[in-house]
Design an enzyme around this catalytic site. Structure first.
Site, mmCIF file in Angstrom:
data_model
loop_
_atom_site.group_PDB
_atom_site.id
_atom_site.type_symbol
_atom_site.label_atom_id
_atom_site.label_comp_id
_atom_site.label_asym_id
_atom_site.label_seq_id
_atom_site.Cartn_x
_atom_site.Cartn_y
_atom_site.Cartn_z
ATOM 1 N N GLN A 131 0.851 -1.187 0.000
ATOM 2 C CA GLN A 131 0.000 0.000 0.000
ATOM 3 C C GLN A 131 0.890 1.241 0.000
ATOM 4 O OE1 GLN A 131 -2.144 1.953 3.306
ATOM 5 N NE2 GLN A 131 -4.006 1.244 2.294
ATOM 6 N N TYR B 238 -5.741 10.821 4.207
ATOM 7 C CA TYR B 238 -4.380 11.102 3.749
ATOM 8 C C TYR B 238 -4.415 11.826 2.398
ATOM 9 C CZ TYR B 238 -3.407 8.232 7.749
ATOM 10 O OH TYR B 238 -3.375 7.755 9.035
ATOM 11 N N ARG C 144 -7.713 2.125 -2.789
ATOM 12 C CA ARG C 144 -8.562 2.051 -1.598
ATOM 13 C C ARG C 144 -9.264 3.387 -1.377
ATOM 14 N NH1 ARG C 144 -7.573 0.727 4.850
ATOM 15 N NH2 ARG C 144 -9.247 -0.795 4.970
#
Length: 356
Positions: free
Chosen positions: A99, A178, A225
């Site tokens: 990730q 984020y 994601r």
């Protein structure tokens, strides 16, 4: 009937089952240079029975780091260190994606040595733990056009580095407040240029990063994601359904390996996105009163998702797929040892066979 223990196609790969280890920051990397450790290799290898492992958030550049002892994929030393991890997982027959996570405004100079950057000069409410204790999150320096372009290049380079490190693919972290999520959100993206202003502008960064990574390593090795309407890290998303429908429509033509949907405040939106998304779906279901349990396997049985991801139970049950098949028992996680430290609360959780 399809079950969670059946094989499934994920991009160019065939996963042994439909149980995914979700990405979880554990802060066990070498804090001096962001390299993965032998202990991390043991940790991930213990969990190779998952259909797919998605690693903890891994920074694509030094500027992308916000937390202590998190790993990177932007130096030769980091690539070499990750090779031990991926080799150990592959020896156990597992698949593992890295990730890639740029934290954006969620950081502090006392922790990283650099001032955080963001989409707009809007500080997140709250504090972050640093080596000198908790600190208020500062107002980020807004990325200019050159900074945005450089960040996209960093993500593509990190994707190539991931393949060199032995990973099977990468996941873009576009969730949890984020950097990519900050571009999507209406309270963090106040830009009036082509990277903001409306839905098309706000989804642009995520789409261009995903496209750049797909060009770098192949779309069938790239996942994304998302977590629509997730307030974590002081995020507000007005009109989030319009935003994410537009995002899915823009990502669909890329032919990505999967979409990883993390439910939070609007689980009723999931079947709408499921119908809109053309490729493989991984679902991390909303569990406001606890953690994802064995009942979530029914989401695969019903066709609500192709795979289901587990976080907390993978911390404390290294052989989670075996335990799910057996109906338990499940060891509860010790959250006091979730972040940082040694092997305790990390690689010392017993397998099912060891508990009998």
């Amino acid at each position: 009937m399809t079950t969670a223990f059946d094989q499934v196609t994920v991009g160019r790969y065939t996963a042994r089952n439909r149980i995914v280890m979700a990405p979880m920051t554990r802060s066990r990397a070498n804090g001096l240079d962001g390299t993965a450790t032998d202990l991390m290799a043991t940790y991930y290898a213990q969990r190779a029975g998952a259909g797919l492992i998605i690693t903890e958030g891994t920074q694509p550049s030094a500027l992308g780091q916000g937390y202590a002892d998190t790993p990177g994929l932007h130096t030769p030393e980091q690539i070499a260190a990750w090779q031990k991890v991926t080799a150990a997982v592959h020896e156990g027959g597992g698949l593992i994606f890295a990730q890639l996570m740029h934290v954006g405004r969620i950081g502090h100079p006392d922790q990283t040595g650099h001032h955080p950057v963001g989409v707009s000069p809007v500080a997140a409410a709250g504090t972050i733990h640093t080596k000198d204790g908790p600190r208020e999150l500062p107002t980020p320096l807004p990325l200019d056009e050159d900074g945005i372009r450089a960040t996209i290049v960093d993500f593509a380079a990190a994707a190539r580095n991931a393949i060199e490190a032995g990973f099977d693919g990468v996941e873009l972290h576009g969730a949890n407040g984020y950097l990519a999520h900050q571009f999507l959100a209406t309270n963090t993206n106040l830009r009036e240029d082509g990277w903001g202003g409306d839905v098309a502008g706000r989804i642009r960064f995520t789409v261009e990063v995903a496209s750049a990574m797909a060009d770098a390593i192949g779309a069938d090795r790239v996942g994304v994601r998302i977590s629509p309407a997730n307030p974590y890290n002081d995020i507000v998303e007005e009109g989030h359904r319009d935003t994410y429908l537009a995002l899915v429509d823009a990502l669909n033509p890329l032919g990505l390996a999967y979409l990883h949907l993390s439910e939070t405040t609007d689980p009723e939106f999931t079947p709408i996105l499921r119908a809109r998304w053309r490729s493989t779906l991984i679902l991390n279901p909303a569990t406001p009163d606890g953690y994802t349990g064995p009942d979530a396997l029914g989401l695969v049985d019903s066709g609500a998702t192709d795979l289901v991801s587990y976080a907390a139970l993978f911390i404390s049950n290294p052989d989670l797929p075996e335990r799910l098949r057996a109906g338990g028992p499940f060891t509860p996680p010790d959250y006091s040892k979730a972040f940082g430290g040694d092997h305790t609360g990390y690689t010392d959780y017993p397998t099912l066979a060891e508990t009998r």
